[in-house]
Design an enzyme around this catalytic site. Structure first.
Site, mmCIF file in Angstrom:
data_model
loop_
_atom_site.group_PDB
_atom_site.id
_atom_site.type_symbol
_atom_site.label_atom_id
_atom_site.label_comp_id
_atom_site.label_asym_id
_atom_site.label_seq_id
_atom_site.Cartn_x
_atom_site.Cartn_y
_atom_site.Cartn_z
ATOM 1 N N PRO A 2 43.192 20.516 -10.772
ATOM 2 C CG PRO A 2 43.306 18.418 -11.710
ATOM 3 C CD PRO A 2 42.442 19.303 -10.889
ATOM 4 C CD GLU A 3 41.417 20.917 -17.238
ATOM 5 O OE1 GLU A 3 41.588 21.587 -18.277
ATOM 6 O OE2 GLU A 3 40.377 20.303 -16.996
ATOM 7 C CG HIS A 98 40.848 13.128 2.929
ATOM 8 N ND1 HIS A 98 41.022 11.773 3.149
ATOM 9 C CD2 HIS A 98 39.507 13.323 2.892
ATOM 10 C CE1 HIS A 98 39.835 11.181 3.224
ATOM 11 N NE2 HIS A 98 38.900 12.109 3.074
ATOM 12 N NE ARG A 116 38.909 10.625 -7.148
ATOM 13 C CZ ARG A 116 38.441 10.739 -8.381
ATOM 14 N NH1 ARG A 116 37.959 11.904 -8.801
ATOM 15 N NH2 ARG A 116 38.464 9.732 -9.201
#
Length: 301
Positions: A2-3, A98, A116
């Site tokens: 992200p960012e 995932h 996560r």
DNA sequence: CACCATGTTCCTTG
DNA sequence: CCAAGGAACATGGT
């Protein structure tokens, strides 16, 4: 991953690949990611829908789709959290461990993967209402920035992470922007001098712009395994891979020599998160003249 | 085993 | 009601 810069580069990558494609089937492997949307609604709404447009708002990805039956348009909101990724891969290939959501588009599948599971892929636009201005928009001017900072006693580093002030900065680019501006991360937001506010305002846009430019020119492996893949902010990882120069000036460089003054970069903890800064270039009480040199060079580019 | 990690939300405290 | 601080979320790397 992200960012703002990473999300911006991802959106530019995905837009031409998704536009016009129709979702033939939706597989949800982790319903938690859809919250507060229910899996049933999610599948029902999106199956048969066609991607029209992909945009970015802060660190969010906004997918506009055309509903198959009604004329209504659908807004799908994505956020990568700490470890989210989005990419296309051949439908025959088994999805990653995932992979939380899989959209079958025919020959290819569009995958949302998140180790996560802190991210989101939802039909609820609620989070968007709490966002502040885009850093490159006219509303984010010095006047606005200065007024907002005056109302906060928080350390400036912590304040920069507040997405209602301005969107897009995360833990990495907040430290980087403060280094460019030559400001101590501990300074209370309301104590910044007018010239510091101006430098910081410039530095925020400069770091983000520089990172987008970098990410746009580097070959990225969106779907590959490992810790990289579109994570172009990891200057050291890139360097290890061969041809890229280090890009981050202070982040994750504790103990190393400052590129500007040679002092050892420090790591401190603020609001339970790491902050990196140069004790020589970012003093609480600025005295010397050798500051913002790097900012000048970045602004010139 | 310990500590660290690109983010946001929720709960508590003042 | 608001601002600020910290835990929680979940998994993996070092």
């Amino acid at each position: 991953m992200p960012e703002l810069p990473e999300v911006e580069v991802l959106v530019r990558h995905l837009a031409p690949l998704l536009k016009g494609k129709t979702i033939r089937d939706v597989t949800v492997r982790r319903a938690k990611i859809l919250q507060p949307t229910h899996e049933r609604d999610f599948k029902q709404t999106l199956t048969g829908a066609t991607f029209l447009e992909i945009k970015r708002r802060g660190k969010y990805l906004l997918f506009t789709l055309q509903s198959p039956r009604k004329r209504e348009r659908i807004l799908l909101v994505g956020h990568l959290g700490m470890s989210g990724r989005m990419y296309l891969q051949p439908s025959a290939k088994p999805a990653a461990k995932h992979a939380a959501v899989i959209f079958a588009l025919g020959k290819f599948s569009f995958i949302y993967e998140d180790t996560r599971y802190f991210g989101r892929l939802t039909l609820d636009p609620g989070a968007l209402a709490r966002l502040g201005p885009e850093p490159f928009a006219a509303e984010f001017n010095e006047e606005y920035f200065s007024r907002a900072l005056r109302q906060s006693v928080q350390p400036i580093k912590v304040k920069l992470l507040d997405q209602s002030l301005v969107v897009g900065l995360g833990n990495i680019y907040a430290s980087e922007a403060l280094f460019l501006a030559g400001i101590s991360p501990r300074t209370a937001a309301q104590n910044l001098k007018p010239n510091q506010v101006r430098r910081l305002w410039q530095a925020i846009r400069a770091v983000l712009e520089e990172a987008i430019r970098f990410g746009s020119t580097v070959p990225l492996d969106w779907a590959g395994a490992g810790t990289r893949n579109g994570l172009f902010y990891y200057g050291r990882a890139e360097q290890a891979s061969g041809s890229y120069e280090e890009r981050l000036r202070v982040y994750d460089r504790a103990g190393q020599a400052c590129i500007q003054c040679g002092s050892a970069i420090k790591r401190i903890v603020q609001s339970a998160r790491s902050t990196f800064y140069c004790p020589g270039c970012q003093r609480a009480k600025p005295s010397g003249a050798s500051r913002a040199k790097v900012l000048e060079t970045v602004l010139v580019k």
